[in-house]
Write a protein that holds these residues in place. Structure first.
Motif, mmCIF file in Angstrom:
data_model
loop_
_atom_site.group_PDB
_atom_site.id
_atom_site.type_symbol
_atom_site.label_atom_id
_atom_site.label_comp_id
_atom_site.label_asym_id
_atom_site.label_seq_id
_atom_site.Cartn_x
_atom_site.Cartn_y
_atom_site.Cartn_z
ATOM 1 N N THR A 159 -24.983 -1.362 22.636
ATOM 2 C CA THR A 159 -23.572 -0.304 21.951
ATOM 3 C C THR A 159 -24.642 0.572 21.150
ATOM 4 O O THR A 159 -25.974 0.301 21.450
ATOM 5 C CB THR A 159 -22.954 -0.836 20.460
ATOM 6 O OG1 THR A 159 -24.551 -1.587 19.960
ATOM 7 C CG2 THR A 159 -22.256 -2.451 21.067
ATOM 8 N N THR A 161 -25.300 4.127 18.215
ATOM 9 C CA THR A 161 -24.237 5.090 17.454
ATOM 10 C C THR A 161 -25.504 6.155 17.245
ATOM 11 O O THR A 161 -26.229 6.430 17.034
ATOM 12 C CB THR A 161 -24.073 4.168 15.924
ATOM 13 O OG1 THR A 161 -23.704 2.835 15.975
ATOM 14 C CG2 THR A 161 -24.256 5.662 15.047
ATOM 15 N N VAL A 173 -17.469 9.992 22.426
ATOM 16 C CA VAL A 173 -17.396 8.443 21.768
ATOM 17 C C VAL A 173 -16.358 7.607 22.980
ATOM 18 O O VAL A 173 -15.747 8.287 23.483
ATOM 19 C CB VAL A 173 -15.938 9.060 20.407
ATOM 20 C CG1 VAL A 173 -15.932 7.887 20.289
ATOM 21 C CG2 VAL A 173 -17.213 9.065 19.691
ATOM 22 N N ASP A 175 -15.681 2.942 23.171
ATOM 23 C CA ASP A 175 -15.559 1.986 22.985
ATOM 24 C C ASP A 175 -17.181 1.311 23.056
ATOM 25 O O ASP A 175 -17.432 0.081 21.704
ATOM 26 C CB ASP A 175 -14.593 0.806 24.040
ATOM 27 C CG ASP A 175 -13.569 0.972 24.213
ATOM 28 O OD1 ASP A 175 -12.875 1.623 22.954
ATOM 29 O OD2 ASP A 175 -12.641 0.428 24.994
ATOM 30 N N THR A 178 -19.786 4.754 18.741
ATOM 31 C CA THR A 178 -19.511 5.517 17.790
ATOM 32 C C THR A 178 -20.342 6.877 17.529
ATOM 33 O O THR A 178 -21.623 6.530 17.443
ATOM 34 C CB THR A 178 -19.036 4.396 17.083
ATOM 35 O OG1 THR A 178 -20.482 3.709 16.446
ATOM 36 C CG2 THR A 178 -17.976 3.403 17.113
ATOM 37 N N TYR A 180 -21.540 7.825 13.532
ATOM 38 C CA TYR A 180 -21.702 7.740 12.076
ATOM 39 C C TYR A 180 -22.019 8.939 11.111
ATOM 40 O O TYR A 180 -23.332 9.167 11.280
ATOM 41 C CB TYR A 180 -22.808 6.738 11.814
ATOM 42 C CG TYR A 180 -22.814 6.264 9.931
ATOM 43 C CD1 TYR A 180 -21.474 5.608 9.334
ATOM 44 C CD2 TYR A 180 -24.247 5.586 9.879
ATOM 45 C CE1 TYR A 180 -22.319 5.386 9.108
ATOM 46 C CE2 TYR A 180 -24.415 4.940 8.803
ATOM 47 C CZ TYR A 180 -23.231 5.026 7.730
ATOM 48 O OH TYR A 180 -23.661 4.265 6.687
ATOM 49 N N ARG A 187 -17.118 6.128 9.407
ATOM 50 C CA ARG A 187 -17.512 6.211 10.980
ATOM 51 C C ARG A 187 -16.723 6.798 11.709
ATOM 52 O O ARG A 187 -15.753 6.706 11.168
ATOM 53 C CB ARG A 187 -17.466 4.336 11.509
ATOM 54 C CG ARG A 187 -18.411 3.803 11.030
ATOM 55 C CD ARG A 187 -19.470 3.570 12.139
ATOM 56 N NE ARG A 187 -21.147 2.380 11.607
ATOM 57 C CZ ARG A 187 -21.855 2.663 12.192
ATOM 58 N NH1 ARG A 187 -21.484 2.840 13.441
ATOM 59 N NH2 ARG A 187 -22.989 2.234 11.629
ATOM 60 N N GLY A 189 -14.653 6.652 14.790
ATOM 61 C CA GLY A 189 -14.959 6.254 16.945
ATOM 62 C C GLY A 189 -13.398 6.651 17.510
ATOM 63 O O GLY A 189 -13.281 7.764 17.107
ATOM 64 N N GLU A 192 -10.668 8.661 14.985
ATOM 65 C CA GLU A 192 -10.311 9.573 14.608
ATOM 66 C C GLU A 192 -11.064 10.762 15.537
ATOM 67 O O GLU A 192 -10.834 11.952 14.622
ATOM 68 C CB GLU A 192 -12.390 9.721 13.511
ATOM 69 C CG GLU A 192 -12.179 8.338 12.261
ATOM 70 C CD GLU A 192 -11.995 7.525 12.698
ATOM 71 O OE1 GLU A 192 -11.516 6.330 12.220
ATOM 72 O OE2 GLU A 192 -12.316 6.997 14.103
#
Length: 1017
Positions: A159, A161, A173, A175, A178, A180, A187, A189, A192
């Motif tokens: 994953t 960030t 972005v 799944d 993300t 930050y 956050r 995602g 947002e």
């Protein structure tokens, strides 16, 4: 003076420089962090106030912000969300491929501030001091490198960030990826991104290509903004399809703009599309996180003179910072890190690693490891948001409140020291203490601050001498207080800093008070609103109740401090030592509540509700409250006289009917006359044994044709209008603004509706002529008009939407008279030339169904037999079966879960829906059914209010939003801007649900302008 002896842990042989940890290919379970270094430099610089190194005056505020951010990522992230691979990515100054494509790309960017330029090199040295990869590549922007790294990470099952809030990176972005924002601890995602652009991340590039970007000089299509672009992309799918079908667009200007600027749109798409196929010079495998050389990091931090961060690193590493000399190279601005230092521990080093979890009980525990309901902890796997929230709550519960540790700040240098600590912490709680409950008129008595549990202070400013008793209003100020002007001047940069989080409780009150002194409170969190977003309807949101619930602490009550009744003190009359403990405890408790409630928002999926419906509205309402509204005192004076005459006339008529002198204001005497002397049946007694003369009972008797109860109701209504409004409103006129200023409460209702207090301007009756007369007293100032914008039948529209009633939906789409249509459907009467009585009955049923009206209630309202009313309701459900299904489904869901939700995710709890008392149970069932509609309507107007000011400013309009009355907004607008303002207001209100919720039914907003509120409504 000799240096102190080194700590045992620091005694070692000369430090060796072992090899770095071997490269590790990221895979499943790994977490790659990419920091947008270039973007963060500017954010840190503008967020933090000027900070000059004492030794040479060099400004280092951006360097400090950057170092604090890196420390947070490495040390303070939750255990399940720490980086396994991490790098900081910068832009190279050379020309990129985008400049070759479009020479004017970023051509108009202003030069960096002079005092920021020297910090660029120091920030790169800071990254190396933390022993992190510092990446930049010729021909590419940082965003392209980030895009490539996250693509590779996701392909390998890891994953990613992206540490940034830059909108240009939101296209990445997924799944797996993300973003930050460390400054706001937020956050970003997929939801947002949709909230920001109106489209999912994979369509962001299409929207940006149309909207352009003035900052980077991306041309886009003139006249098309983000919202319009999103609507077009949703309708046509992508940019190419839109340009191909541009000739179909009905709006001439939009159609022509797209056709004429098609090539610009295509170029814009290439400019904003990130290149995720960069041939990376540093492979992803080399970004593995390893332990830095703590001594070299401390040396760098000492050279920068960052004392607090130096202490944190030293304490955690168990190294005595006195044994380490500042890095001489960075003292003079030159780099000593020609080669990045090793990450292996020095020989003999016995401290914990910077990336390990701290030992139990050790100060500085990672804040992300705790928060939430205790019962969830055992049921939730370790590391989940729920378990982390539960752990946070447990940690706060175990840490006792120690009032003896609070400080009183009496000297200016002490205050400056606290301000510096607040900057360093990046977060603090604040509680402004006032001399009255009216923030528009109150003096600031003092300010409480809290940086950590038990680390709180109080700054007294305007406390009077003596601390209690008579004559204090003539007393001078108590000694040893900083002047309010000096204190506020020292605090203003901190309070206005967008990079420092201020935590409050009902913080709008603080915001209004500070604004009265020229201070705009920025970057806020409100612990009360967090509680409200999480627990509306099932718990009290008072500070004392929450402290008792979450960590078993009984706060000092205000009545203990200031007393009650005639001897009640104002806060500036309280002795400073007592006020200090009380106030500092409030700030301490607020900070602790924030630590408990903030992680619950994530764990219970309520972050979006808080961030989009609660927090942004605080400053909007604060500005509305400060604006106030003008009233015409002469109109109110005349109405008071008229109401007094009416009340006297009705009172005389009542005495004549009763045949004896009566006190109309005495419920007991009225009850005795109605049910005793007159012998009217249907009376009930209260717990004291007296006859009840409630409005409901009098209404029922009046409907039955009894004149005396009818006259009592008339007298009560006119007396209330006189006492509550026409007599009282002039006393609320502010002596400086000459306007009336109401106060709004955000956390007062279960459904999200606002309430208005002191004075309450939401309960002025509008269905009676007398009530409408009162609204005539609310006027526009000369040269202006009042504009009233009101959602038309919004709850009925939402009923048709949520319950999915095709015939109702079609009626709204066709613009039919919904009540006439209902009457036609139910009674088989043609809409044309429909009798008014038939439409009135349909209207009563339409609105009654929303509020769960019973056959008894409908019968009273329409003046018909209960059997006939019951037949109406039965037929209504037969004609619109979806409504009954909706009601049953909502009731059953609430019985099972204890709450219902709005279309925007707000939860509204009705715990008594399972009550054994049938009437209590029935009331909660009706409330839950209506709450989905009323709550969704409340959310919609909140969204409109949050967007309204920016929309007006974008069009360079001067209109100001003054009042909100449930489904209505009131504005004051210059005469010459009325025509331009009305469509903007309507557009914002009608589009308020978008993009979070796309309704199949259009919302209708009626907007009118006039000289007073009644004429505008």
């Amino acid at each position: 003076m000799p240096k102190s002896a080194p700590k045992a842990a620091a005694k070692s042989a000369p430090v060796k420089t072992p090899a770095k940890a071997p490269a590790k290919q990221p895979g499943k379970g790994d977490h790659v962090f990419l920091v947008d270094g270039s973007g963060y430099i500017f954010r840190a610089y503008h967020a933090l106030p000027p900070l000059n190194r004492r030794s040479d005056g060099l400004q280092v505020n951006a360097v400090l912000g950057f170092c604090n951010m890196l420390w947070k990522l490495l040390r303070e992230m939750p255990e399940d969300n720490r980086p396994t691979h991490l790098a900081v990515v910068f832009d190279k100054s050379e020309i990129t491929f985008r400049n070759k494509l479009y020479p004017d790309y970023k051509a108009h960017r202003t030069a960096a501030p002079d005092d920021l330029i020297p910090q660029f090199a120091l920030i790169r040295e800071a990254v190396r001091a933390f022993d992190l990869p510092c990446l930049e590549q010729v021909g590419y922007e940082a965003d392209d490198l980030i895009a490539t790294y996250v693509r590779i990470a996701c392909e390998r099952g890891a994953t990613a960030t992206i540490v940034s809030s830059d909108k240009d990176l939101m296209q990445l972005v997924t799944d797996c990826v993300t973003m930050y924002d460390t400054m706001k601890d937020r956050r970003i995602g997929i939801p947002e991104v949709v909230e920001k652009f109106g489209v999912p991340p994979e369509k962001v590039v299409e929207v940006q290509a149309l909207a352009g970007d003035s900052t980077d000089n991306v041309p886009g299509v003139p006249g098309i903004g983000v919202k319009t672009a999103a609507q077009l992309i949703i309708e046509y799918g992508d940019l190419e399809q839109l340009l191909f079908r541009a000739g179909e667009i009905k709006q001439p200007k939009r159609r022509e703009a797209l056709i004429e600027n098609a090539e610009k749109a295509r170029i814009s798409r290439q400019l904003v599309l990130l290149d995720d196929k960069v041939d990376l010079e540093v492979p992803l495998d080399d970004l593995v996180v390893h332990e830095p050389d703590a001594r070299k990091l401390i040396a760098f931090l000492k050279a920068m003179e960052f004392s607090t961060l130096t202490r944190r690193v030293a304490e955690y590493s168990q190294i005595d910072p006195a044994d380490i000399e500042p890095d001489a190279g960075n003292k003079s601005g030159a780099s000593v890190f020609a080669v990045p230092p090793s990450g292996k521990k020095p020989e003999g080093y016995e401290g914990a690693t910077l990336f390990d979890s701290p030992p139990a009980g050790k100060a500085g525990a990672a804040p992300g490891k705790t928060g939430g309901d205790k019962q969830d902890k055992a049921a939730s796997p370790k590391g989940t948001p729920i378990s982390l929230a539960a752990a946070r709550a447990e940690a706060v519960r175990k840490l006792q409140v120690d009032r003896s540790k609070y400080q009183i700040i009496r000297k200016f240098d002490e205050l400056n020291a606290w301000v510096a600590r607040a900057y360093d912490a990046g977060t603090f709680a604040i509680d402004v203490k006032a001399s009255s409950d009216d923030p528009m008129r109150a003096d600031i008595c003092g300010i409480a601050l809290a940086l950590a549990p038990n680390d709180a202070c109080y700054v007294p400013l305007t406390h009077k001498q003596s601390g209690g008793g008579a004559g204090l209003f003539d007393a001078g100020l108590a000694p040893d207080q900083i002047t309010a002007a000096e204190a506020l001047a020292a605090l203003q940069p901190l309070l206005e800093s967008p990079g420092i989080l201020k935590i409050g409780f009902d913080i709008k009150f603080n915001a209004v008070m500070l604004a009265q002194h020229g201070i705009t409170l920025c970057n806020i969190d409100d612990a009360q609103l967090m509680s409200y977003a999480l627990d509306a309807g099932r718990n009290s949101h008072a500070l004392g109740s929450l402290a008792e619930r979450w960590f078993g602490h009984a706060v000092t009550s205000e009545s203990e401090l200031i007393g009650n009744g005639k001897n009640k003190l104002t806060f500036d009359q309280v002795a400073i030592d007592k006020a200090a403990v009380y106030s500092a405890e409030s700030a301490d408790v607020i900070l602790r509540l924030h630590r408990v409630l903030r992680p619950r928002l994530t764990a219970e999926h309520m972050t979006t509700v808080y961030e989009t419906l609660e927090r942004p509205l605080v400053n909007v309402l604060a500005r509305m409250e400060r604006r106030g509204i003008s009233i015409d005192r002469q109109v109110l004076s005349r109405l008071s006289g008229d109401f007094a005459q009416t009340a006297a006339r009705v009172e005389a008529e009542l005495q004549e009917i009763a045949g004896e002198p009566i006190n109309v204001g005495s419920p007991k005497q009225i009850g005795d006359i109605i049910f005793g002397k007159m012998g009217i049946p249907g009376g009930t007694r209260t717990k004291t044994g007296a006859w009840s003369t409630s409005a409901q009972i009098l209404d029922e008797l009046a409907e039955q044709g009894h004149e005396f109860p009818k006259k009592i109701l008339e007298w009560r209504q006119v007396s209330k209008l006189k006492s509550t409004y026409t007599d009282a409103l002039p006393a609320y006129v502010h002596p400086q603004t000459h306007r009336v200023h109401t106060t709004y409460a955000l956390a007062a209702t279960t459904t999200g509706r606002l309430s208005s207090n002191e004075p309450n301007l939401q309960n002025i009756p509008v269905r009676t002529e007398d009530g409408r007369k009162i609204r005539r007293a609310f006027i526009a100032t000369p040269g202006h008009k009042l504009v009233s914008a009101d959602y038309s039948q919004i709850e009925l529209r939402l009923l048709a939407e949520i319950a999915d009633i095709p015939v109702l939906k079609q009626a709204f789409r066709d613009g039919l008279d919904i009540h006439a249509m209902t009457a036609s459907e139910m009674f088989g009467v043609p809409i044309k030339d429909m009798p008014g009585e038939v439409r009135r009955r349909a209207k009563a049923i339409n609105f009654g169904i929303i509020y769960g009206i019973s056959a008894f209630g409908l019968a009273n309202q329409l003046g018909i037999a209960r059997e006939e009313a019951s037949a109406y309701i039965k037929k209504y459900f037969e004609r619109f079966p979806g409504i009954r299904a909706y009601m049953d489904e909502t009731r059953d869901f609430c019985r099972t879960n204890g709450y219902v939700t709005t279309l925007f995710g707000r939860k509204m709890y009705y715990p008594d829906i399972k009550a054994s008392n049938a009437s209590v149970r029935a009331f909660n069932e009706r409330a839950a059914i209506n709450a989905r509609l009323q709550g969704t309507a409340a959310d919609i107007i909140r969204r409109a209010m949050i967007r309204m000011e920016d929309a007006l400013a974008e069009k360079k309009l001067s209109a100001q939003m003054l009042l909100q009355v449930h489904d209505e907004l009131i504005f004051e607008v210059p005469d010459d801007e009325v025509a331009a303002t009305l469509p903007v207001v309507q557009h914002v209100m009608q589009d308020a649900p978008f993009p979070a919720v796309v309704l199949s039914l259009p919302l209708q907003v009626d907007a009118r302008a006039a000289n007073n509120w009644d004429e505008a409504h």
